[in-house]
Design a protein around this motif. Structure first.
Motif, PDB file in Angstrom:
ATOM      1  N   MET A  37       0.839  -1.178   0.000  1.00  0.00           N
ATOM      2  CA  MET A  37       0.000   0.000   0.000  1.00  0.00           C
ATOM      3  C   MET A  37       0.886   1.245   0.000  1.00  0.00           C
ATOM      4  N   ALA A  38       0.544   2.214  -0.815  1.00  0.00           N
ATOM      5  CA  ALA A  38       1.286   3.464  -0.869  1.00  0.00           C
ATOM      6  C   ALA A  38       1.135   4.207   0.451  1.00  0.00           C
ATOM      7  N   GLN A  39       2.135   5.029   0.785  1.00  0.00           N
ATOM      8  CA  GLN A  39       2.106   5.817   2.008  1.00  0.00           C
ATOM      9  C   GLN A  39       2.329   7.285   1.681  1.00  0.00           C
ATOM     10  N   ILE A  40       1.789   8.170   2.509  1.00  0.00           N
ATOM     11  CA  ILE A  40       2.079   9.595   2.423  1.00  0.00           C
ATOM     12  C   ILE A  40       2.750   9.999   3.718  1.00  0.00           C
ATOM     13  N   ASN A  41       3.903  10.675   3.600  1.00  0.00           N
ATOM     14  CA  ASN A  41       4.650  11.149   4.754  1.00  0.00           C
ATOM     15  C   ASN A  41       5.009  12.617   4.561  1.00  0.00           C
ATOM     16  N   ALA A  42       5.159  13.333   5.657  1.00  0.00           N
ATOM     17  CA  ALA A  42       5.609  14.726   5.599  1.00  0.00           C
ATOM     18  C   ALA A  42       7.102  14.759   5.289  1.00  0.00           C
ATOM     19  N   TYR A  43       7.505  15.734   4.476  1.00  0.00           N
ATOM     20  CA  TYR A  43       8.911  15.956   4.139  1.00  0.00           C
ATOM     21  C   TYR A  43       9.194  17.434   4.399  1.00  0.00           C
ATOM     22  N   LEU A  44      10.075  17.706   5.363  1.00  0.00           N
ATOM     23  CA  LEU A  44      10.354  19.065   5.808  1.00  0.00           C
ATOM     24  C   LEU A  44      11.657  19.574   5.199  1.00  0.00           C
ATOM     25  N   THR A  45      11.702  20.868   4.891  1.00  0.00           N
ATOM     26  CA  THR A  45      12.919  21.493   4.360  1.00  0.00           C
ATOM     27  C   THR A  45      13.397  22.542   5.351  1.00  0.00           C
ATOM     28  N   PHE A  46      14.670  22.444   5.731  1.00  0.00           N
ATOM     29  CA  PHE A  46      15.210  23.340   6.743  1.00  0.00           C
ATOM     30  C   PHE A  46      16.294  24.284   6.244  1.00  0.00           C
ATOM     31  N   GLY A  47      16.844  24.076   5.066  1.00  0.00           N
ATOM     32  CA  GLY A  47      17.813  25.009   4.516  1.00  0.00           C
ATOM     33  C   GLY A  47      18.990  25.300   5.421  1.00  0.00           C
ATOM     34  N   GLY A  48      19.661  24.246   5.914  1.00  0.00           N
ATOM     35  CA  GLY A  48      20.852  24.420   6.730  1.00  0.00           C
ATOM     36  C   GLY A  48      20.669  24.056   8.195  1.00  0.00           C
ATOM     37  N   LYS A  49      19.453  23.830   8.631  1.00  0.00           N
ATOM     38  CA  LYS A  49      19.204  23.495  10.040  1.00  0.00           C
ATOM     39  C   LYS A  49      18.592  22.110  10.210  1.00  0.00           C
ATOM     40  N   CYS A  50      18.726  21.269   9.198  1.00  0.00           N
ATOM     41  CA  CYS A  50      18.096  19.950   9.227  1.00  0.00           C
ATOM     42  C   CYS A  50      18.618  19.098  10.381  1.00  0.00           C
ATOM     43  N   ARG A  51      19.924  19.033  10.555  1.00  0.00           N
ATOM     44  CA  ARG A  51      20.499  18.198  11.628  1.00  0.00           C
ATOM     45  C   ARG A  51      19.980  18.668  12.988  1.00  0.00           C
ATOM     46  N   GLU A  52      20.025  19.972  13.226  1.00  0.00           N
ATOM     47  CA  GLU A  52      19.561  20.537  14.492  1.00  0.00           C
ATOM     48  C   GLU A  52      18.078  20.244  14.718  1.00  0.00           C
ATOM     49  N   ALA A  53      17.270  20.481  13.702  1.00  0.00           N
ATOM     50  CA  ALA A  53      15.823  20.276  13.829  1.00  0.00           C
ATOM     51  C   ALA A  53      15.484  18.808  14.055  1.00  0.00           C
TER      52      ALA A  53
ATOM     53  N   ASP B 180       4.970   3.216  13.534  1.00  0.00           N
ATOM     54  CA  ASP B 180       4.358   3.640  12.276  1.00  0.00           C
ATOM     55  C   ASP B 180       4.583   5.115  11.961  1.00  0.00           C
ATOM     56  N   LEU B 181       5.134   5.863  12.915  1.00  0.00           N
ATOM     57  CA  LEU B 181       5.422   7.273  12.706  1.00  0.00           C
ATOM     58  C   LEU B 181       6.695   7.416  11.885  1.00  0.00           C
ATOM     59  N   MET B 182       6.634   8.192  10.805  1.00  0.00           N
ATOM     60  CA  MET B 182       7.834   8.487  10.040  1.00  0.00           C
ATOM     61  C   MET B 182       7.662   9.832   9.371  1.00  0.00           C
ATOM     62  N   PHE B 183       8.710  10.646   9.460  1.00  0.00           N
ATOM     63  CA  PHE B 183       8.776  11.822   8.619  1.00  0.00           C
ATOM     64  C   PHE B 183      10.209  12.053   8.216  1.00  0.00           C
ATOM     65  N   MET B 184      10.367  12.840   7.168  1.00  0.00           N
ATOM     66  CA  MET B 184      11.671  13.006   6.539  1.00  0.00           C
ATOM     67  C   MET B 184      11.979  14.483   6.405  1.00  0.00           C
ATOM     68  N   ALA B 185      13.265  14.775   6.131  1.00  0.00           N
ATOM     69  CA  ALA B 185      13.672  16.172   6.029  1.00  0.00           C
ATOM     70  C   ALA B 185      14.929  16.303   5.184  1.00  0.00           C
ATOM     71  N   THR B 186      15.251  17.545   4.836  1.00  0.00           N
ATOM     72  CA  THR B 186      16.428  17.842   4.031  1.00  0.00           C
ATOM     73  C   THR B 186      16.887  19.271   4.285  1.00  0.00           C
ATOM     74  N   ASP B 187      18.116  19.564   3.882  1.00  0.00           N
ATOM     75  CA  ASP B 187      18.628  20.932   3.830  1.00  0.00           C
ATOM     76  C   ASP B 187      18.457  21.517   2.437  1.00  0.00           C
ATOM     77  N   MET B 188      18.078  20.694   1.463  1.00  0.00           N
ATOM     78  CA  MET B 188      18.030  21.120   0.065  1.00  0.00           C
ATOM     79  C   MET B 188      16.840  22.033  -0.198  1.00  0.00           C
TER      80      MET B 188
END
Length: 138
Positions: free
Chosen positions: A1-17, A60-68
């Motif tokens: 089954m397909a999943q939808i997850n949040a993907y956050l962008t931090f622009g340089g603060k990803c590790r900290e966040a 079952d909780l998952m979210f993702m992030a990037t600095d890009m």
């Protein structure tokens, strides 16, 4: 089954966040740093220490992030995208095609080290990434 997850962008603060969210929520946190990825040669020296991809999972909780940051920079609304992880390449293509109708493709579907992916803004201004892991069928 397909999943939808949040993907956050931090622009340089990803590790900290993401470390903050791990401390707040618990779970397993993983980072892919540009310089350690197969994509490293596609990025300038000043971005090599940036986070290409991070994921925090707890049950079952998952979210993702990037600095890009995308070509529009960070503006209200584009620092959060919904990511669909498709179960087949056909499903990925169908989702991408349907969601992009009346919208704007920001990154065409293409292969990269972790699978196949594309990004778009739908006709309502919602940012989406559509992903399919060719290697594992996820």
């Amino acid at each position: 089954m397909a999943q939808i997850n949040a993907y956050l962008t931090f622009g340089g603060k990803c590790r900290e966040a993401m470390n903050f969210y791990k401390e707040s929520l618990g779970g397993e946190l993983e980072f892919i740093v540009i310089e350690d990825s197969p994509m490293a040669q596609h990025f300038p020296a000043e971005l090599q220490k940036s986070i290409l991809h991070a994921s925090l999972t707890k049950g079952d909780l998952m979210f993702m992030a990037t600095d890009m940051i995308g070509p529009d920079g960070i503006v209200p609304g584009n620092n959060v995208a919904l990511t669909i992880t498709a179960t087949s390449e056909e499903e990925m293509n169908d989702f991408f095609s349907a969601l992009s109708l009346g919208g704007r493709v920001t990154h065409a579907l293409e292969d990269f080290f972790a699978g196949r992916m594309g990004s778009l803004v739908d006709k309502f201004g919602i940012y989406w990434s559509v992903f399919y892991d060719i290697n594992s069928g996820k």
